[in-house]
Design a protein around this motif. Structure first.
Motif, PDB file in Angstrom:
ATOM      1  N   CYS A   8       0.835  -1.202   0.000  1.00 28.69           N
ATOM      2  CA  CYS A   8       0.000   0.000   0.000  1.00 28.69           C
ATOM      3  C   CYS A   8       0.874   1.258   0.000  1.00 28.69           C
ATOM      4  O   CYS A   8       1.646   1.480   0.937  1.00 28.69           O
ATOM      5  CB  CYS A   8      -0.897  -0.016   1.238  1.00 28.69           C
ATOM      6  SG  CYS A   8      -2.084   1.325   1.280  1.00 28.69           S
ATOM      7  N   GLU A  32      -8.500  -1.098   1.340  1.00 25.54           N
ATOM      8  CA  GLU A  32      -7.825  -1.400   0.075  1.00 25.54           C
ATOM      9  C   GLU A  32      -7.330  -2.843   0.048  1.00 25.54           C
ATOM     10  O   GLU A  32      -7.514  -3.557  -0.936  1.00 25.54           O
ATOM     11  CB  GLU A  32      -6.642  -0.454  -0.141  1.00 25.54           C
ATOM     12  CG  GLU A  32      -7.032   0.956  -0.478  1.00 25.54           C
ATOM     13  CD  GLU A  32      -5.819   1.859  -0.648  1.00 25.54           C
ATOM     14  OE1 GLU A  32      -4.792   1.392  -1.178  1.00 25.54           O
ATOM     15  OE2 GLU A  32      -5.905   3.036  -0.259  1.00 25.54           O
ATOM     16  N   ASP A  36      -8.789  -5.913  -2.345  1.00 34.54           N
ATOM     17  CA  ASP A  36      -7.840  -6.638  -3.183  1.00 34.54           C
ATOM     18  C   ASP A  36      -7.890  -8.138  -2.893  1.00 34.54           C
ATOM     19  O   ASP A  36      -7.868  -8.966  -3.797  1.00 34.54           O
ATOM     20  CB  ASP A  36      -6.426  -6.097  -2.946  1.00 34.54           C
ATOM     21  CG  ASP A  36      -5.412  -6.665  -3.903  1.00 34.54           C
ATOM     22  OD1 ASP A  36      -5.501  -6.354  -5.112  1.00 34.54           O
ATOM     23  OD2 ASP A  36      -4.531  -7.421  -3.443  1.00 34.54           O
TER      24      ASP A  36
END
Length: 156
Positions: A8, A32, A36
């Motif tokens: 990240c 995030e 994913d």
């Protein structure tokens, strides 16, 4: 047991007035990584698993150390600690590097955050939770660590 690794990037806007990554931003990093992770099973291979949506029922987060803005990404390591009929718990560590990047190293790997999220698959057309499918369970079990090291670590 596999772990999902998500590198990240840190963005300038992630910093607060004190020069470190703001506590709320860590929840975005978890989001995030979770997206994913969960959508790796779905669209590309024709599967509709997890593509119908899910909702977050709970977050638990322990801030271990402040993270000062830098150019190198952090690693969000994710795994599953609990699977029930209609929910799952994902555990995370946000840290400098993946453990696999440090084989036989004495160099410390700083952990900034330890967290967990309870996720509920959701049927948005009916506006209600739905059960985890067999395909989803099969995918999730590859990442299951029910050793008790994570929050809510068990299979129901």
């Amino acid at each position: 047991m596999a772990r999902h690794l998500y590198r990240c990037p840190l963005r300038w806007s992630d910093m607060d007035a004190f020069g470190h990554v703001n506590n709320v931003v860590f929840l975005r990093y978890l989001e995030e990584a979770r997206i994913d992770f969960m959508f790796r099973l779905a669209p590309g291979n024709g599967s509709e698993s997890f593509s119908g949506g899910s909702v977050v029922a709970r977050h638990e987060i322990d801030y271990r150390r402040p993270l000062v803005h830098r150019h190198e990404p952090v690693v969000v390591e994710s795994w599953v600690t609990r699977i029930s009929a209609a929910s799952l718990t994902i555990a995370y560590e946000i840290k400098d590097r993946a453990d696999e990047d440090l084989p036989d190293s004495d160099e410390p790997n700083t952990v900034y955050v330890r967290a967990s999220t309870v996720v509920v698959p959701f049927d948005f057309s009916r506006q209600r939770p739905r059960r985890i499918t067999d395909e989803e369970r099969f995918f999730l079990e590859k990442y299951l660590d029910d050793s008790g090291d994570g929050v809510g670590a068990r299979v129901a």
